[in-house]
Write a protein that holds these residues in place. Structure first.
Motif, short mmCIF file in Angstrom:
data_model
loop_
_atom_site.label_atom_id
_atom_site.label_comp_id
_atom_site.label_asym_id
_atom_site.label_seq_id
_atom_site.Cartn_x
_atom_site.Cartn_y
_atom_site.Cartn_z
N ARG A 70 1.10 -1.05 -0.05
CA ARG A 70 -0.09 -0.34 -0.27
C ARG A 70 0.91 0.53 0.07
O ARG A 70 0.47 2.04 -0.31
CB ARG A 70 -0.84 -0.12 1.42
CG ARG A 70 -2.64 -0.96 0.62
CD ARG A 70 -2.99 -0.23 2.60
NE ARG A 70 -4.34 -1.68 2.58
CZ ARG A 70 -4.09 -2.52 2.66
NH1 ARG A 70 -3.04 -2.74 4.13
NH2 ARG A 70 -5.10 -3.53 2.58
N TYR A 71 1.86 1.31 0.74
CA TYR A 71 2.43 2.64 0.78
C TYR A 71 3.16 2.92 -0.72
O TYR A 71 3.61 3.94 -0.84
CB TYR A 71 4.30 2.21 1.83
CG TYR A 71 4.45 3.73 1.91
CD1 TYR A 71 4.81 4.80 2.59
CD2 TYR A 71 6.22 3.25 1.26
CE1 TYR A 71 5.55 5.43 3.08
CE2 TYR A 71 6.40 4.28 1.39
CZ TYR A 71 6.37 5.24 2.16
OH TYR A 71 7.77 6.06 2.24
N ILE A 72 4.10 1.68 -1.57
CA ILE A 72 4.87 2.15 -2.65
C ILE A 72 3.85 2.68 -3.54
O ILE A 72 3.81 3.04 -3.77
CB ILE A 72 4.95 0.28 -3.04
CG1 ILE A 72 6.27 0.22 -1.79
CG2 ILE A 72 5.89 0.58 -4.15
CD1 ILE A 72 7.41 -1.28 -2.23
N ALA A 73 2.12 1.82 -3.33
CA ALA A 73 1.22 2.49 -4.21
C ALA A 73 1.09 3.57 -4.24
O ALA A 73 0.79 4.56 -5.35
CB ALA A 73 0.22 1.42 -4.59
N ALA A 74 0.96 4.49 -3.21
CA ALA A 74 0.47 5.55 -2.81
C ALA A 74 1.53 6.89 -2.60
O ALA A 74 1.04 7.71 -3.07
CB ALA A 74 0.30 5.45 -0.63
N ASN A 75 2.57 6.22 -3.07
CA ASN A 75 3.90 6.84 -3.06
C ASN A 75 5.13 7.05 -4.49
O ASN A 75 5.78 7.75 -4.68
CB ASN A 75 4.94 7.02 -1.74
CG ASN A 75 4.39 6.63 -0.11
OD1 ASN A 75 4.46 8.13 -0.38
ND2 ASN A 75 3.90 6.26 0.20
N VAL A 76 4.78 6.19 -5.43
CA VAL A 76 5.45 6.08 -6.96
C VAL A 76 4.18 7.00 -7.63
O VAL A 76 2.52 7.28 -7.07
CB VAL A 76 5.30 5.28 -7.19
CG1 VAL A 76 6.70 4.72 -6.42
CG2 VAL A 76 3.67 4.22 -7.55
N ALA A 77 4.15 7.55 -8.94
CA ALA A 77 3.09 8.68 -9.28
C ALA A 77 1.63 7.72 -9.73
O ALA A 77 0.86 8.32 -9.64
CB ALA A 77 4.72 9.35 -10.58
N HIS A 78 2.65 6.82 -10.71
CA HIS A 78 1.25 5.93 -11.02
C HIS A 78 1.07 4.92 -10.11
O HIS A 78 1.45 3.53 -10.92
CB HIS A 78 1.54 5.16 -12.42
CG HIS A 78 2.11 6.99 -13.07
ND1 HIS A 78 0.40 7.65 -14.17
CD2 HIS A 78 3.09 7.51 -13.42
CE1 HIS A 78 0.96 8.80 -13.83
NE2 HIS A 78 2.79 9.08 -14.26
#
Length: 111
Positions: A70-78
């Motif tokens: 979740r953290y990665i998906a929320a903190n990358v542009a797409h």
């Protein structure tokens, strides 16, 4: 120090990984990376990632990967996270659903 590629079946570097043999050697690098990065205190600068990113995990993964997904998906542009309620670390019983999510993500990313 011997590298795993040059190790024999009786060398300590092979024995440490249990029953891994020549066919499994390609997995050792990934396992070593996981061990090293799991304890990393410095975060990767993931906000710099510009390409689409799909993370897939399960709530009941005892490694706690759903939180990181979740953290990665929320903190990358797409970024997009697909989190299954069950399946554990190996996503048992979720192969078809995971494959559908991957195909959908790739089709969307190519637009």
């Amino acid at each position: 120090m011997k590298t795993i590629a040059n190790a024999t079946a009786n060398s300590p570097s092979v024995m440490w990984f249990g029953d891994l043999r020549r066919d499994d050697v390609s997995r050792v690098g990934g396992m070593q990376f996981d061990v090293k990065t799991a304890a990393a205190r410095e975060p990767y600068p993931i906000e710099k990632i510009a390409c689409p990113v799909l993370t897939i995990s399960a709530e009941d993964d005892r490694f706690g990967t759903a939180v990181r997904a979740r953290y990665i998906a929320a903190n990358v542009a797409h970024g997009r996270a697909v989190i299954f309620p069950t399946g554990g670390h190996a996503l048992v019983g979720r192969n078809a659903d995971a494959l559908d999510a991957i195909i959908s993500f790739i089709q969307t990313a190519n637009r």
